[in-house]
Design a protein around this motif. Structure first.
Motif, short mmCIF file in Angstrom:
data_model
loop_
_atom_site.label_atom_id
_atom_site.label_comp_id
_atom_site.label_asym_id
_atom_site.label_seq_id
_atom_site.Cartn_x
_atom_site.Cartn_y
_atom_site.Cartn_z
N TYR A 29 0.82 -1.21 0.00
CA TYR A 29 0.00 0.00 0.00
C TYR A 29 0.85 1.27 0.00
N LYS A 30 1.98 1.23 0.68
CA LYS A 30 2.86 2.40 0.68
C LYS A 30 3.34 2.71 -0.74
N LEU A 31 3.54 1.67 -1.55
CA LEU A 31 3.95 1.89 -2.94
C LEU A 31 2.89 2.63 -3.73
N GLN A 32 1.66 2.59 -3.27
CA GLN A 32 0.57 3.33 -3.91
C GLN A 32 0.42 4.73 -3.33
N GLY A 33 1.31 5.09 -2.40
CA GLY A 33 1.29 6.42 -1.81
C GLY A 33 0.45 6.55 -0.56
N LEU A 34 -0.06 5.44 -0.03
CA LEU A 34 -0.87 5.52 1.18
C LEU A 34 0.00 5.60 2.43
N PRO A 35 -0.44 6.33 3.44
CA PRO A 35 0.26 6.33 4.72
C PRO A 35 0.25 4.93 5.33
N ALA A 36 1.33 4.54 5.95
CA ALA A 36 1.41 3.21 6.56
C ALA A 36 0.31 2.99 7.59
#
Length: 140
Positions: A29-36
């Motif tokens: 998900y972080k690779l999609q720009g979402l906060p951890a």
């Protein structure tokens, strides 16, 4: 917010295996720009004899329910890539233990979601990037 719930037999995964899997999933998900901190992973242990598939006890089965709220899939290609990344994270773990598994993904409308009573900022906005850097929600 991605919410991933693993319904599994007791003691199937060690604390370290749960941590490692949660971290792999968070990276997707972080690779999609979402906060951890958007990524919620829960391991719900189901007592032996309490999980059934096809009317038969299934103590060798893991059910995974995934809800996507923060962002949806913009294309079929993004769905395929996500499912490949998900398979890469979970297949080796459960295959090595001889377990069967199944998952599904639901997309929930973003306007039915809040974080600490705050409407989350738009995806990839300046504020969401700030939340990702700080790994927490804040007023804006």
């Amino acid at each position: 917010m991605p919410l991933l719930r693993f319904y599994l037999p007791p003691n199937l995964l060690s604390v370290e295996e749960k941590r490692a899997l949660s971290q792999k999933l968070t990276e997707i998900y972080k690779l999609q720009g979402l906060p951890a901190f958007y990524v919620n992973v829960f391991f719900i242990e189901i007592p032996n004899g309490s999980q059934y598939v096809g009317g038969e006890v299934a103590d060798d089965f893991v059910r995974i329910c995934i809800e996507h709220i923060a962002i949806g899939f913009p294309s079929d290609a993004s769905k395929t890539l996500y499912m490949q990344n998900l398979d890469n994270a979970i297949c080796p773990l459960f295959e090595s233990k001889g377990y069967r598994w199944e998952y599904h993904i639901s997309e929930t409308p973003r306007d039915l979601w809040k974080v600490q009573s705050i409407v989350p900022p738009s995806h990839l906005s300046t504020t969401e990037r700030k939340w990702a850097r700080e790994n927490r929600a804040s007023q804006y």
